[in-house]
Design a protein around this motif. Structure first.
Motif, mmCIF file in Angstrom:
data_model
loop_
_atom_site.group_PDB
_atom_site.id
_atom_site.type_symbol
_atom_site.label_atom_id
_atom_site.label_comp_id
_atom_site.label_asym_id
_atom_site.label_seq_id
_atom_site.Cartn_x
_atom_site.Cartn_y
_atom_site.Cartn_z
ATOM 1 N N THR A 1 73.617 13.444 116.005
ATOM 2 C CA THR A 1 73.508 14.822 116.187
ATOM 3 C C THR A 1 72.699 15.432 114.949
ATOM 4 O OG1 THR A 1 75.042 15.308 117.712
ATOM 5 C CG2 THR A 1 74.284 17.206 116.754
ATOM 6 N N TYR A 2 73.357 15.199 113.902
ATOM 7 C CA TYR A 2 72.575 15.460 112.736
ATOM 8 C C TYR A 2 71.189 14.939 112.551
ATOM 9 C CZ TYR A 2 71.739 15.518 107.503
ATOM 10 O OH TYR A 2 71.299 15.772 106.350
ATOM 11 N N LYS A 3 70.926 13.760 112.798
ATOM 12 C CA LYS A 3 69.542 13.158 112.513
ATOM 13 C C LYS A 3 68.700 13.767 113.366
ATOM 14 C CE LYS A 3 68.437 9.912 110.748
ATOM 15 N NZ LYS A 3 67.610 9.870 109.445
ATOM 16 N N GLY A 4 69.052 14.258 114.660
ATOM 17 C CA GLY A 4 68.179 14.879 115.646
ATOM 18 C C GLY A 4 67.833 16.395 115.148
ATOM 19 N N LEU A 5 68.405 16.966 114.166
ATOM 20 C CA LEU A 5 67.746 18.171 113.409
ATOM 21 C C LEU A 5 66.762 18.029 112.568
ATOM 22 C CD1 LEU A 5 71.590 19.636 112.616
ATOM 23 C CD2 LEU A 5 69.909 20.026 114.615
ATOM 24 N N ASN A 6 65.717 17.846 113.085
ATOM 25 C CA ASN A 6 64.548 17.705 112.355
ATOM 26 C C ASN A 6 63.903 18.700 111.548
ATOM 27 O OD1 ASN A 6 64.050 14.931 113.109
ATOM 28 N ND2 ASN A 6 63.482 15.813 115.093
ATOM 29 N N TYR A 7 64.572 19.987 112.212
ATOM 30 C CA TYR A 7 64.116 21.277 111.596
ATOM 31 C C TYR A 7 65.405 22.078 111.697
ATOM 32 C CZ TYR A 7 59.200 19.581 112.372
ATOM 33 O OH TYR A 7 58.134 18.991 112.412
ATOM 34 N N LEU A 8 65.503 22.936 110.418
ATOM 35 C CA LEU A 8 66.604 23.784 110.434
ATOM 36 C C LEU A 8 66.249 24.897 109.909
ATOM 37 C CD1 LEU A 8 68.613 21.638 107.685
ATOM 38 C CD2 LEU A 8 69.069 21.676 110.030
ATOM 39 N N PRO A 9 67.153 26.099 110.363
ATOM 40 C CA PRO A 9 66.567 27.639 110.346
ATOM 41 C C PRO A 9 66.951 27.623 108.613
ATOM 42 C CG PRO A 9 68.302 27.272 111.797
ATOM 43 C CD PRO A 9 68.183 25.868 111.288
ATOM 44 N N LEU A 10 66.019 28.637 107.848
ATOM 45 C CA LEU A 10 65.928 28.855 106.626
ATOM 46 C C LEU A 10 67.456 29.009 106.213
ATOM 47 C CD1 LEU A 10 64.444 29.134 104.041
ATOM 48 C CD2 LEU A 10 63.977 31.511 104.457
#
Length: 357
Positions: A107-116
């Motif tokens: 799941t962590y690796k799937g977060l290619n973009y993060l909210p600021l």
């Protein structure tokens, strides 16, 4: 004195087609990388101000880099707040539990973009928390947990900012008049009708780091970007794709703290494409265990021609280095093209972060 600007590109009802090497006409990326943005912007600048002006501009970028620009990234308007997404750095944040992350690593690796908001917390302030671990575990197991900081920030909602579609088209052979059916991929950012106006609920933004106080240059760049918005960016412009309106904004408060962050052990996270051919510089940047990066081959066609630019391999956004990269313009002029030089921007834009080594 360095000044900063945040620029929003509001596409309204206009779809976009952003092709990249290898993805084909049936697919479209949802954003534009810095080298493509630079090329389109400079082309618009040349059409507005002429050959001599654009040659002078390119010379300035080769000598002292008056402006640095990030790639474009997604923004979303949600409940009277704007969520800005940034690429997740290719290093673990501080306090990340590398030894027991199997319960949520996918799941962590799937977060290619993060909210600021999350990007700043993970990579500039407190770092990764036990609550983050638990929420990612619940997300992995598809459970409704009591910890919701990541969810409330919009961490899992990146793809809700846009939709994709494939439009059938017909190609007609100029000689035989035979027809061929094909599909073109488009991205549509969310919008809503507000009276007679169209309000963009999502779109693209990028950051400008202005290194020199030159009001005339900045004004000309503003006019060129607005002109580009009228012409459109990306492919399928003859179909009305890629048109946008520009919003020039001062940095919001959270962005001011993000851009001013410094730390004695800070690394640099790329928010643009980057290229350099100085082997000594590159060797210092890619020190073992201190850097983490991805490289992508960049190509493309010259505007209004069937000639390809020279291919070049560049570091991508999210790459992390122990020192600040600078980069250069790259001469990608094809050998058969004689009218003028063609450049791709490898000038970097990066922000300081803390990472777990």
């Amino acid at each position: 004195m360095t000044t900063w600007k945040l620029v929003k590109l509001n596409f309204g009802r206009s779809p976009v087609h952003f092709g990249e090497l290898g993805i084909g006409m049936e697919e479209s990326k949802e954003r534009v990388r810095s080298d493509t943005l630079f090329s389109a912007w400079v082309t618009a600048y040349a059409r507005l101000f002429g050959k001599e002006a654009v040659e002078k501009l390119l010379q300035e970028f080769q000598q002292n880099t008056p402006v640095r620009m990030s790639s474009t990234f997604i923004y979303r308007e949600v409940d009277k707040r704007t969520i800005f997404y940034l690429p997740r750095p290719l290093k673990f944040p501080i306090n990340y539990p590398k030894d027991n992350d199997l319960a949520f690593f996918k799941t962590y690796k799937g977060l290619n973009y993060l909210p600021l908001e999350i990007w700043q917390r993970w990579y500039q302030t407190e770092g990764f928390s036990t609550d983050d671990s638990q929420e990612l575990i619940d997300r992995t197991n598809k459970k409704d947990g009591t910890v919701t900081a990541l969810k409330n920030a919009g961490t899992f909602d990146y793809k809700t900012a846009f939709s994709t579609d494939k439009v059938p088209k017909i190609a007609v052979d100029r000689v035989t008049r035979a027809t061929n059916l094909y599909h073109t991929g488009f991205v549509q950012y969310h919008w809503e009708q507000n009276g007679k106006d169209v309000e963009s609920l999502s779109g693209l933004y990028f950051l400008l780091q202005i290194e020199r106080d030159d009001k005339q240059l900045i004004t000309q760049l503003q006019h060129a970007l607005e002109f580009l918005g009228e012409q459109g960016i990306g492919g399928e412009r003859t179909s009305g794709a890629g048109q946008f309106k520009v919003q020039w904004l001062e940095l919001p408060k959270i962005w001011q703290s993000v851009t001013k962050f410094s730390d004695t052990s800070a690394h640099q996270c790329l928010l643009s494409m980057f290229w350099d051919n100085d082997q000594a510089i590159l060797q210092n940047l890619i020190t073992a265990n201190s850097s983490s990066y991805e490289i992508q081959e960049r190509g493309g066609w010259l505007a209004e021609s069937n000639i390809r630019r020279q291919m070049v391999r560049m570091f991508t956004e999210g790459s992390v280095f122990p020192k600040q990269p600078h980069g250069k313009l790259i001469d990608v002029t094809p050998s058969e093209f004689k009218r003028h030089k063609i450049y791709r921007s490898g000038i970097s834009f990066s922000l300081a972060i803390k990472v777990q080594i």
